[in-house]
Scaffold this motif. Sequence first.
Motif, mmCIF file in Angstrom:
data_model
loop_
_atom_site.group_PDB
_atom_site.id
_atom_site.type_symbol
_atom_site.label_atom_id
_atom_site.label_comp_id
_atom_site.label_asym_id
_atom_site.label_seq_id
_atom_site.Cartn_x
_atom_site.Cartn_y
_atom_site.Cartn_z
ATOM 1 N N THR A 28 -18.146 -0.985 6.398
ATOM 2 C CA THR A 28 -17.947 -2.339 6.801
ATOM 3 C C THR A 28 -16.554 -2.538 7.451
ATOM 4 N N GLY A 29 -15.710 -1.517 6.899
ATOM 5 C CA GLY A 29 -14.175 -1.523 7.152
ATOM 6 C C GLY A 29 -13.949 -1.171 8.624
ATOM 7 N N CYS A 30 -12.602 -1.271 8.774
ATOM 8 C CA CYS A 30 -11.991 -0.828 10.441
ATOM 9 C C CYS A 30 -12.028 0.656 10.393
ATOM 10 N N PRO A 31 -12.635 1.169 11.375
ATOM 11 C CA PRO A 31 -12.484 2.606 11.525
ATOM 12 C C PRO A 31 -11.337 3.365 11.363
ATOM 13 N N TRP A 32 -10.104 2.515 11.979
ATOM 14 C CA TRP A 32 -8.962 3.493 11.968
ATOM 15 C C TRP A 32 -8.324 3.203 10.570
ATOM 16 N N ASP A 33 -8.627 2.248 9.784
ATOM 17 C CA ASP A 33 -8.075 1.982 8.325
ATOM 18 C C ASP A 33 -8.494 3.021 7.578
ATOM 19 N N ILE A 34 -10.044 2.999 7.720
ATOM 20 C CA ILE A 34 -10.729 4.047 6.924
ATOM 21 C C ILE A 34 -10.115 5.615 6.991
ATOM 22 N N GLU A 35 -9.783 5.953 8.138
ATOM 23 C CA GLU A 35 -9.190 7.402 8.349
ATOM 24 C C GLU A 35 -7.986 7.607 7.884
ATOM 25 N N GLN A 36 -7.236 6.690 7.459
ATOM 26 C CA GLN A 36 -5.744 7.006 7.036
ATOM 27 C C GLN A 36 -5.736 7.471 5.619
ATOM 28 N N THR A 37 -4.582 8.327 5.636
ATOM 29 C CA THR A 37 -4.453 9.136 4.385
ATOM 30 C C THR A 37 -3.079 8.720 3.739
ATOM 31 N N PHE A 38 -2.582 9.213 2.491
ATOM 32 C CA PHE A 38 -1.350 9.031 2.398
ATOM 33 C C PHE A 38 -0.210 9.778 3.242
ATOM 34 N N ASP A 39 -0.516 10.956 3.875
ATOM 35 C CA ASP A 39 0.405 11.485 4.920
ATOM 36 C C ASP A 39 0.383 10.670 6.105
ATOM 37 N N THR A 40 -0.503 10.352 6.610
ATOM 38 C CA THR A 40 -0.517 9.304 7.790
ATOM 39 C C THR A 40 0.049 8.053 7.716
ATOM 40 N N ILE A 41 -0.084 7.596 6.578
ATOM 41 C CA ILE A 41 0.538 6.235 6.283
ATOM 42 C C ILE A 41 1.972 6.375 5.964
ATOM 43 N N ALA A 42 2.552 7.463 5.505
ATOM 44 C CA ALA A 42 3.936 7.561 4.917
ATOM 45 C C ALA A 42 5.032 7.353 6.183
ATOM 46 N N PRO A 43 4.803 7.871 7.191
ATOM 47 C CA PRO A 43 5.845 7.403 8.275
ATOM 48 C C PRO A 43 5.761 5.919 8.402
ATOM 49 N N TYR A 44 4.763 5.133 8.565
ATOM 50 C CA TYR A 44 4.838 3.781 8.638
ATOM 51 C C TYR A 44 5.637 3.196 7.527
ATOM 52 N N THR A 45 5.369 3.788 6.272
ATOM 53 C CA THR A 45 6.191 3.152 5.077
ATOM 54 C C THR A 45 7.690 3.284 5.135
ATOM 55 N N ILE A 46 8.040 4.668 5.766
ATOM 56 C CA ILE A 46 9.653 4.550 6.169
ATOM 57 C C ILE A 46 9.954 3.731 7.092
ATOM 58 N N GLU A 47 9.275 3.645 8.284
ATOM 59 C CA GLU A 47 9.540 2.848 9.349
ATOM 60 C C GLU A 47 9.849 1.325 9.013
ATOM 61 N N GLU A 48 8.673 0.877 7.895
ATOM 62 C CA GLU A 48 8.948 -0.486 7.564
ATOM 63 C C GLU A 48 10.034 -0.937 6.870
ATOM 64 N N ALA A 49 10.554 0.172 5.960
ATOM 65 C CA ALA A 49 11.704 -0.021 5.073
ATOM 66 C C ALA A 49 12.963 -0.106 6.025
ATOM 67 N N TYR A 50 12.916 0.657 7.191
ATOM 68 C CA TYR A 50 14.052 0.655 8.066
ATOM 69 C C TYR A 50 14.134 -0.795 8.750
ATOM 70 N N GLU A 51 12.926 -1.164 8.941
ATOM 71 C CA GLU A 51 12.977 -2.412 9.775
ATOM 72 C C GLU A 51 13.311 -3.688 8.689
ATOM 73 N N VAL A 52 13.039 -3.574 7.557
ATOM 74 C CA VAL A 52 13.857 -4.735 6.515
ATOM 75 C C VAL A 52 15.165 -4.573 6.621
ATOM 76 N N ALA A 53 15.534 -3.174 6.484
ATOM 77 C CA ALA A 53 17.231 -3.003 6.304
ATOM 78 C C ALA A 53 17.704 -3.748 7.728
ATOM 79 N N ASP A 54 17.163 -3.600 9.009
ATOM 80 C CA ASP A 54 17.422 -4.113 10.151
ATOM 81 C C ASP A 54 17.602 -5.365 10.206
ATOM 82 N N ALA A 55 16.559 -6.073 9.533
ATOM 83 C CA ALA A 55 16.478 -7.548 9.460
ATOM 84 C C ALA A 55 17.792 -8.250 8.553
ATOM 85 N N ILE A 56 17.963 -7.442 7.557
ATOM 86 C CA ILE A 56 19.374 -7.843 6.808
ATOM 87 C C ILE A 56 20.418 -7.649 7.382
ATOM 88 N N ASP A 57 20.605 -6.637 8.127
ATOM 89 C CA ASP A 57 21.862 -6.403 8.862
ATOM 90 C C ASP A 57 22.245 -7.477 9.887
#
Length: 272
Positions: A28-57
């Motif tokens: 019953t979940g979202c098809p996109w979310d179901i397909e994700q793996t550690f490898d596919t999510i990792a780039p988003y994790t890095i991107e979000e960390a940089y967006e945190v740093a940008d907001a702080i700056d």
Amino acid sequence: MADDLIHDSEAGIERLLEIMRRLRDPETGCPWDIEQTFDTIAPYTIEEAYEVADAIDRRDYGELEGELGDLLLQTVYHTAMGEEEGHFSFQSVVRAISDKMVARHPHVFGDESRDKSADQQTADWEKIKAAERAGKAQKGTLDGVAIGLPALLRALKLQKRAARVGFDWPSTDEVIDKIVEEARELVEARDRLSQKEIEEEFGDLLFVVANLGRHLGIDPEAALRATNAKFTHRFEAVEAKLAARGKTPSDSDLEEMDTLWDEVKREARSPD
């Protein structure tokens, strides 16, 4: 009951964990979310960390709140996948980091004295981390420095590790001499070597520049982010000046833009 939790805005982390479970539900979940793996999510994790740093700056605390939420979602995402595969859970991750913080702060949670300098605390912290690495059979000085870190940050961490065992220049003078040497080798490579060899020499130069930042007490990643922001601000000011003349950069040339660049720099230094 699960629907009540999902729509309960005061339910905190349990609400977010349940939302992720629903998103990842195979039926019953979202098809996109179901397909994700550690490898596919990792780039988003890095991107979000940089967006945190940008907001702080930018000291944009309203945006920082949202970016921290996005970063928290990444942790929830990875732990959901870890639980599905039987590796770990959100609760085990929380327990592990809590145990680590208690173990690394015996002067707060144990019987050690808090009467120590920040430098002494840093030294004690490194001893504790060295003991943890030994417990993981990480015997080499550079073991445990994550390969996936941004290159400048990883260079800094590698250099710090090597410096702990005495592999370091005694002052910035030697580092600057090495920068001059590496720059000369890059010029020679540009004129007579292959592209791969030029890239290697360029990497050597960047590595030593990062080392100079460390010797000067400067975070090279933060310094480059600041310079990127300064360049962006100044170039946008050049574009604005061109627009006032009814032009775009494509309508201009290097001489005109360089003149406007110098003008923008002068205006930035002016007390008016």
